[in-house]
Design an enzyme around this catalytic site. Structure first.
Site, PDB file in Angstrom:
ATOM      1  N   GLY A  12      42.340  31.725  31.578  1.00  0.00           N
ATOM      2  CA  GLY A  12      41.424  32.328  32.549  1.00  0.00           C
ATOM      3  C   GLY A  12      39.991  32.127  32.113  1.00  0.00           C
ATOM      4  N   GLY A  14      37.238  33.479  33.960  1.00  0.00           N
ATOM      5  CA  GLY A  14      36.331  34.429  34.605  1.00  0.00           C
ATOM      6  C   GLY A  14      35.503  35.103  33.526  1.00  0.00           C
ATOM      7  N   GLY A  17      37.672  35.983  30.409  1.00  0.00           N
ATOM      8  CA  GLY A  17      38.140  34.829  29.647  1.00  0.00           C
ATOM      9  C   GLY A  17      36.997  34.123  28.926  1.00  0.00           C
ATOM     10  N   PHE A 116      25.250  53.703  42.458  1.00  0.00           N
ATOM     11  CA  PHE A 116      26.554  53.210  42.902  1.00  0.00           C
ATOM     12  C   PHE A 116      27.500  54.392  42.984  1.00  0.00           C
ATOM     13  CE2 PHE A 116      28.792  49.136  43.320  1.00  0.00           C
ATOM     14  CZ  PHE A 116      27.725  48.279  43.502  1.00  0.00           C
ATOM     15  N   ASP A 217      49.135  35.733  38.458  1.00  0.00           N
ATOM     16  CA  ASP A 217      49.950  34.827  37.627  1.00  0.00           C
ATOM     17  C   ASP A 217      50.188  35.384  36.219  1.00  0.00           C
ATOM     18  OD1 ASP A 217      49.363  33.307  39.836  1.00  0.00           O
ATOM     19  OD2 ASP A 217      48.578  31.581  38.728  1.00  0.00           O
ATOM     20  N   GLN A 236      43.107  49.556  44.126  1.00  0.00           N
ATOM     21  CA  GLN A 236      41.949  50.107  44.832  1.00  0.00           C
ATOM     22  C   GLN A 236      41.704  49.445  46.184  1.00  0.00           C
ATOM     23  OE1 GLN A 236      37.669  49.505  43.311  1.00  0.00           O
ATOM     24  NE2 GLN A 236      38.057  51.687  43.142  1.00  0.00           N
ATOM     25  N   HIS A 238      38.827  49.068  48.704  1.00  0.00           N
ATOM     26  CA  HIS A 238      37.375  49.260  48.799  1.00  0.00           C
ATOM     27  C   HIS A 238      37.065  49.683  50.226  1.00  0.00           C
ATOM     28  CE1 HIS A 238      33.112  48.471  48.780  1.00  0.00           C
ATOM     29  NE2 HIS A 238      33.143  48.165  47.497  1.00  0.00           N
ATOM     30  N   LEU A 248      34.124  41.356  51.194  1.00  0.00           N
ATOM     31  CA  LEU A 248      33.528  42.580  50.677  1.00  0.00           C
ATOM     32  C   LEU A 248      32.074  42.766  51.090  1.00  0.00           C
ATOM     33  CD1 LEU A 248      34.383  44.875  48.658  1.00  0.00           C
ATOM     34  CD2 LEU A 248      32.794  43.757  47.102  1.00  0.00           C
ATOM     35  N   THR A 250      29.329  44.937  49.538  1.00  0.00           N
ATOM     36  CA  THR A 250      29.175  45.707  48.301  1.00  0.00           C
ATOM     37  C   THR A 250      28.717  47.145  48.543  1.00  0.00           C
ATOM     38  OG1 THR A 250      27.922  45.903  46.243  1.00  0.00           O
ATOM     39  CG2 THR A 250      26.870  44.677  47.993  1.00  0.00           C
ATOM     40  N   GLU A 251      29.161  48.008  47.619  1.00  0.00           N
ATOM     41  CA  GLU A 251      28.743  49.401  47.617  1.00  0.00           C
ATOM     42  C   GLU A 251      27.222  49.511  47.424  1.00  0.00           C
ATOM     43  OE1 GLU A 251      31.818  51.597  45.497  1.00  0.00           O
ATOM     44  OE2 GLU A 251      30.182  52.551  44.430  1.00  0.00           O
ATOM     45  N   ARG A 282      35.382  55.388  45.456  1.00  0.00           N
ATOM     46  CA  ARG A 282      35.930  54.524  46.513  1.00  0.00           C
ATOM     47  C   ARG A 282      37.184  55.065  47.160  1.00  0.00           C
ATOM     48  NH1 ARG A 282      34.763  48.789  43.479  1.00  0.00           N
ATOM     49  NH2 ARG A 282      32.532  48.891  43.894  1.00  0.00           N
ATOM     50  N   HIS A 369      41.230  45.593  47.078  1.00  0.00           N
ATOM     51  CA  HIS A 369      40.113  45.107  46.273  1.00  0.00           C
ATOM     52  C   HIS A 369      40.405  44.914  44.789  1.00  0.00           C
ATOM     53  CE1 HIS A 369      35.985  44.357  45.287  1.00  0.00           C
ATOM     54  NE2 HIS A 369      35.885  45.441  44.534  1.00  0.00           N
ATOM     55  N   GLU A 399      40.595  42.045  34.611  1.00  0.00           N
ATOM     56  CA  GLU A 399      41.378  42.706  35.660  1.00  0.00           C
ATOM     57  C   GLU A 399      42.886  42.568  35.438  1.00  0.00           C
ATOM     58  OE1 GLU A 399      39.751  42.070  39.570  1.00  0.00           O
ATOM     59  OE2 GLU A 399      41.517  42.929  40.533  1.00  0.00           O
ATOM     60  N   ARG A 410      38.943  52.923  39.953  1.00  0.00           N
ATOM     61  CA  ARG A 410      37.817  52.347  39.209  1.00  0.00           C
ATOM     62  C   ARG A 410      36.505  52.678  39.894  1.00  0.00           C
ATOM     63  NH1 ARG A 410      34.643  47.737  39.673  1.00  0.00           N
ATOM     64  NH2 ARG A 410      35.921  46.709  41.247  1.00  0.00           N
ATOM     65  N   SER A 415      33.899  47.246  36.387  1.00  0.00           N
ATOM     66  CA  SER A 415      34.783  46.129  36.065  1.00  0.00           C
ATOM     67  C   SER A 415      34.019  45.047  35.313  1.00  0.00           C
ATOM     68  CB  SER A 415      35.405  45.527  37.318  1.00  0.00           C
ATOM     69  OG  SER A 415      36.043  44.321  36.971  1.00  0.00           O
ATOM     70  N   LEU A 416      32.837  44.703  35.804  1.00  0.00           N
ATOM     71  CA  LEU A 416      32.057  43.683  35.088  1.00  0.00           C
ATOM     72  C   LEU A 416      31.803  44.152  33.656  1.00  0.00           C
ATOM     73  CD1 LEU A 416      29.548  42.524  37.869  1.00  0.00           C
ATOM     74  CD2 LEU A 416      31.606  41.355  37.058  1.00  0.00           C
TER      75      LEU A 416
HETATM   76  C1  LIG Z   1      34.256  40.355  46.225  1.00  0.00           C
HETATM   77  C2  LIG Z   1      34.256  41.112  44.942  1.00  0.00           C
HETATM   78  C3  LIG Z   1      33.116  41.771  44.517  1.00  0.00           C
HETATM   79  C4  LIG Z   1      33.113  42.489  43.315  1.00  0.00           C
HETATM   80  N1  LIG Z   1      31.973  43.116  42.898  1.00  0.00           N
HETATM   81  C5  LIG Z   1      31.956  43.759  41.705  1.00  0.00           C
HETATM   82  C6  LIG Z   1      30.764  44.349  41.191  1.00  0.00           C
HETATM   83  O1  LIG Z   1      29.699  44.272  41.790  1.00  0.00           O
HETATM   84  N2  LIG Z   1      30.816  44.982  40.013  1.00  0.00           N
HETATM   85  C7  LIG Z   1      31.959  45.072  39.296  1.00  0.00           C
HETATM   86  O2  LIG Z   1      31.949  45.651  38.206  1.00  0.00           O
HETATM   87  N3  LIG Z   1      33.110  44.497  39.738  1.00  0.00           N
HETATM   88  C8  LIG Z   1      33.123  43.852  40.926  1.00  0.00           C
HETATM   89  N4  LIG Z   1      34.287  43.273  41.366  1.00  0.00           N
HETATM   90  C9  LIG Z   1      35.444  43.242  40.484  1.00  0.00           C
HETATM   91  C10 LIG Z   1      35.257  42.179  39.415  1.00  0.00           C
HETATM   92  O3  LIG Z   1      34.446  41.153  39.902  1.00  0.00           O
HETATM   93  C11 LIG Z   1      36.575  41.570  38.986  1.00  0.00           C
HETATM   94  O4  LIG Z   1      37.459  42.591  38.627  1.00  0.00           O
HETATM   95  C12 LIG Z   1      36.353  40.685  37.768  1.00  0.00           C
HETATM   96  O5  LIG Z   1      35.369  39.732  38.037  1.00  0.00           O
HETATM   97  C13 LIG Z   1      37.625  39.996  37.305  1.00  0.00           C
HETATM   98  O6  LIG Z   1      37.283  39.164  36.234  1.00  0.00           O
HETATM   99  P1  LIG Z   1      38.383  38.454  35.353  1.00  0.00           P
HETATM  100  O7  LIG Z   1      37.670  37.700  34.296  1.00  0.00           O
HETATM  101  O8  LIG Z   1      39.402  39.450  34.931  1.00  0.00           O
HETATM  102  O9  LIG Z   1      39.095  37.493  36.372  1.00  0.00           O
HETATM  103  P2  LIG Z   1      38.495  36.272  37.290  1.00  0.00           P
HETATM  104  O10 LIG Z   1      37.037  36.189  37.282  1.00  0.00           O
HETATM  105  O11 LIG Z   1      39.173  36.319  38.588  1.00  0.00           O
HETATM  106  O12 LIG Z   1      39.064  35.028  36.533  1.00  0.00           O
HETATM  107  C14 LIG Z   1      40.449  34.750  36.514  1.00  0.00           C
HETATM  108  C15 LIG Z   1      40.602  33.412  35.855  1.00  0.00           C
HETATM  109  O13 LIG Z   1      41.962  33.190  35.593  1.00  0.00           O
HETATM  110  C16 LIG Z   1      42.293  31.874  35.950  1.00  0.00           C
HETATM  111  N5  LIG Z   1      43.731  31.860  36.231  1.00  0.00           N
HETATM  112  C17 LIG Z   1      44.436  32.684  37.039  1.00  0.00           C
HETATM  113  N6  LIG Z   1      45.737  32.359  37.001  1.00  0.00           N
HETATM  114  C18 LIG Z   1      45.848  31.310  36.155  1.00  0.00           C
HETATM  115  C19 LIG Z   1      46.927  30.518  35.699  1.00  0.00           C
HETATM  116  N7  LIG Z   1      48.181  30.709  36.116  1.00  0.00           N
HETATM  117  N8  LIG Z   1      46.667  29.526  34.826  1.00  0.00           N
HETATM  118  C20 LIG Z   1      45.407  29.275  34.399  1.00  0.00           C
HETATM  119  N9  LIG Z   1      44.344  30.000  34.799  1.00  0.00           N
HETATM  120  C21 LIG Z   1      44.573  31.005  35.663  1.00  0.00           C
HETATM  121  C22 LIG Z   1      41.397  31.532  37.103  1.00  0.00           C
HETATM  122  O14 LIG Z   1      41.208  30.145  37.201  1.00  0.00           O
HETATM  123  C23 LIG Z   1      40.109  32.246  36.700  1.00  0.00           C
HETATM  124  O15 LIG Z   1      39.339  31.411  35.871  1.00  0.00           O
HETATM  125  C24 LIG Z   1      34.299  42.551  42.554  1.00  0.00           C
HETATM  126  C25 LIG Z   1      35.449  41.886  42.973  1.00  0.00           C
HETATM  127  C26 LIG Z   1      35.434  41.181  44.172  1.00  0.00           C
HETATM  128  C27 LIG Z   1      36.707  40.529  44.613  1.00  0.00           C
END
Ligand SMILES: Cc1cc2nc3c(=O)[nH]c(=O)nc-3n(C[C@H](O)[C@H](O)[C@H](O)COP(=O)(O)OP(=O)(O)OC[C@H]3O[C@@H](n4cnc5c(N)ncnc54)[C@H](O)[C@@H]3O)c2cc1C
Length: 595
Positions: A12, A14, A17, A116, A217, A236, A238, A248, A250-251, A282, A369, A399, A410, A415-416
């Site tokens: 991952g 994100g 990761g 927020f 996954d 959750q 939203h 979305l 945003t809040e 929320r 959400h 997440e 949450r 989350s960020l």
């Molecule tokens: C529209 C939206 C707005 C949001 N706004 C906010 C906010 O303002 N503030 C806040 O705190 N939170 C917010 N959130 C929540 C927050 O953004 C997410 O919870 C957070 O970004 C998730 O990050 P992550 O690194 O866990 O996953 P992600 O950023 O989703 O990354 C997941 C990674 O895993 C990889 N992956 C997945 N499955 C596999 C697999 N099988 N094999 C290899 N790679 C895989 C993907 O390629 C990706 O790189 C928001 C969420 C959304 C959807």
């Protein structure tokens, strides 16, 4: 050629990761595997902000942030982890700033903060400015910034590689199997430490703010290897997704003074949360909208309400609420200022709906959400079994993980924060462990289980269609395991899911090619969603109370006597076994939540 060895493998790319990869790579040979190109991860969609109690424009404290998060979690969050995260927050955000993240600024040059939902001044009970932001593109900036840092630190990237299986040697993680999307080849990654940071599974529901790739996954892969999933009933919704589309809003729109109005033009949140009104947490706001719609107060009798951020509305309600600018002057915003603070939101509405939020209210409805549950970890990202003992070499963050800092609900912007704090510690721990041990042996035929799964999808009798099964699951989950739940609805959902899982066995992937076979991978992902939907529903059916995001019409009250505990769910053959573990309570005894 298809065998690789790294001390630390992060799955991952994100926020979680990349932060884990960055920290692990400081002392260990590290690779990040991602099914998406890293900067396409869902973190990039995060809009509103990242919380830290800097108190840049009014008094704030980490202790208040901790209490708000405990309260927001409806007392299900583990308080030791929450306190840890909130104390780490200012340092974590400063670190991002030092990496070059272009936060918005106050006139004095400090990081700008906005209010927020659920974040309050604990003395006055009023909303507090705690969310640090870069316009309404905070996640995008975090992702870009961390990716640059990883490149600078020579982290190895395997982009567009999707993991299908986790390799274990007894209770120790020893690697992963991934398919290279461009060629269809399987690759074996041998590792000392594996960090799962694959995000959530919002694609289980019909209306969702989540990216297409949010198919759970990582959680599904570890679950199939006998590792439990925690608190999966807590998902959750939203309150403000664009009507029908789920995108979305945003809040931060409400943070900037936006108001929710029902079809009669009434500001209904005064009824449901007299103190913080539109900025309640929320779960509270989503239920309020749902009830308004059910009572026939949707706009034009339809199932949406309005979110109104027109300057005249913002200014009018600022007077009613006694809200001023940080310097005490009266609020008098212009359309131009709103556009500057919420550029993407304004754009989404103009592009997808033909609605201009500067002159028109936005039609919204609750949207699926955020995954509060997930892979159980402690605050160092170590994945835990039911006794609280870590699995050797296995970590999770973001997440996909359940630390649990969000408990039953949450708070926005937490989350960020969770990503950068726990991503960092997972990376550090994983590298530390890798530096102490030798590689453990891989299984004799590492790709066996992966091949089995793909063969089943390739060799089905083709009686069933993937999209039909997927649509049936999403619709049913949104209706029966959504904002409100009942025994009857959830039982119906479980029966339907069993049927859908049976039908899924007859799916046959049409594309027999190797290059970017999205047909095959979509089918595999649907298997994950079906599996997780069942865990969500059974965990929810068993929990006979209402708490945070889990609202039961047949058990409308929180029941601390019987249910102040985390759910655990294991895969046992075709069945799910449910167990429980205690919540960590340090300073804050459960109280009724009043907003
Ligand atoms: C529209 C939206 C707005 C949001 N706004 C906010 C906010 O303002 N503030 C806040 O705190 N939170 C917010 N959130 C929540 C927050 O953004 C997410 O919870 C957070 O970004 C998730 O990050 P992550 O690194 O866990 O996953 P992600 O950023 O989703 O990354 C997941 C990674 O895993 C990889 N992956 C997945 N499955 C596999 C697999 N099988 N094999 C290899 N790679 C895989 C993907 O390629 C990706 O790189 C928001 C969420 C959304 C959807």
């Amino acid at each position: 050629m298809n065998s690789h060895q790294f001390e630390v493998i992060v799955v991952g790319a994100g926020g979680a990761g990349l932060m884990a990869g960055l920290y692990a790579s400081k002392t260990a040979k590290t690779a990040v595997i991602s099914k998406l190109y890293p900067t396409r991860s869902h973190t990039g969609a995060a809009q509103g902000g990242i919380s830290a109690a800097f108190g840049n424009s009014e008094e704030d404290r980490a202790e208040w942030h901790t209490y708000d998060t405990v309260k927001g979690s409806d007392y299900l969050g583990d308080q030791d982890a929450i306190e840890f995260m909130c104390n780490e927050a200012p340092q974590a955000v400063l670190e991002l700033e030092h990496y070059g993240l272009p936060f918005d600024r106050t006139p004095e040059g400090r990081i700008s903060q906005r209010p927020f939902g659920g974040h309050t001044n604990n003395v006055t009970g009023k909303p507090v400015r705690r969310a640090c932001h870069a316009a309404d593109r905070t996640g995008h900036m975090i992702l870009q910034t961390l990716y640059q840092q990883c490149l600078k630190n020579n982290v190895n990237f395997y982009d567009e590689f999707q993991i299908i299986d986790l390799l274990m040697d007894g209770e120790r993680a020893v690697g992963v199997i991934a398919i290279e999307l461009a060629t269809g080849e399987l690759h074996t990654f041998h590792a000392k430490s594996v960090i799962i940071a694959t995000g959530g599974h919002g694609r289980v529901w019909e209306i969702t703010s989540n990216a297409y790739a949010y198919s759970g996954d990582g959680a599904a892969v570890v679950y199939r290897r006998g590792i439990p999933l925690e608190d999966m009933e807590f998902f959750q919704f939203h309150p403000t997704g664009i009507y029908k589309l789920g995108i979305l809003i945003t809040e931060a729109v409400r943070g900037e003074g936006g108001i929710l109005l029902n079809g009669k033009g009434e500001r209904f949140m005064t009824k449901y949360a007299p103190n913080v009104k539109d900025l309640a947490s929320r779960d509270v706001v989503s239920r309020a909208i749902y009830l308004e719609i059910r009572d026939g107060n949707g706009v034009n009798g339809s199932n949406y309400v309005y979110l109104d951020v027109r300057p005249e509305t913002v200014n009018k309600y600022a007077v009613i609420d006694g809200r001023t600018n940080p310097d005490g002057s009266p609020v008098n915003v212009t359309g131009e200022q709103i556009l500057k603070k919420l550029p993407d939101i304004i754009d989404f509405n103009r592009v997808y709906l033909g609605v201009d939020p500067i002159t028109q209210p936005m039609p919204i409805q609750p949207t699926a959400h955020y995954t509060m549950g997930g892979i159980p970890t402690n605050k160092f990202g170590e994945v835990l079994n039911e006794n609280g003992t870590p699995y050797a070499g296995l970590y999770a963050a973001g997440e996909a993980a359940c630390v649990s800092v969000h408990g039953a609900n949450r708070l926005g912007t937490n989350s960020l924060l969770d990503l950068v704090v726990f991503g960092k510690y997972a990376g550090l721990r994983a590298a530390e462990y890798a530096n102490q041990v030798d590689y453990a042996p891989l299984p004799a035929d590492p790709t066996e289980y992966t091949r089995q799964q793909f063969n089943a999808l390739r060799n089905g009798d083709g009686k069933e269609n993937l999209t039909d099964i997927s649509n049936a699951m999403k619709k049913m989950m949104f209706e029966d395991v959504g904002v409100f739940r009942t025994e009857e609805g959830m039982q119906r959902a479980l029966d339907t899911l069993a049927e859908l899982r049976e039908r899924y066995k007859h799916v046959r992937v049409q594309d027999t090619g190797k290059v970017f076979n999205t047909d095959l991978l979509n089918a595999w992902e649907l298997g994950n969603l079906l599996e997780l939907a069942e865990v969500v529903t059974l965990s929810a059916l068993n929990r006979k109370e209402s708490r945070g995001g889990h609202a039961r019409e047949d058990f409308p009250k929180r029941d601390d006597q019987n249910w102040l505990k985390h759910t655990l769910a294991w895969k046992r053959g075709e069945k799910i076994e449910i167990g429980y573990k205690p919540v960590v309570i340090t300073k804050y005894q459960p109280k009724e939540r009043v907003y």
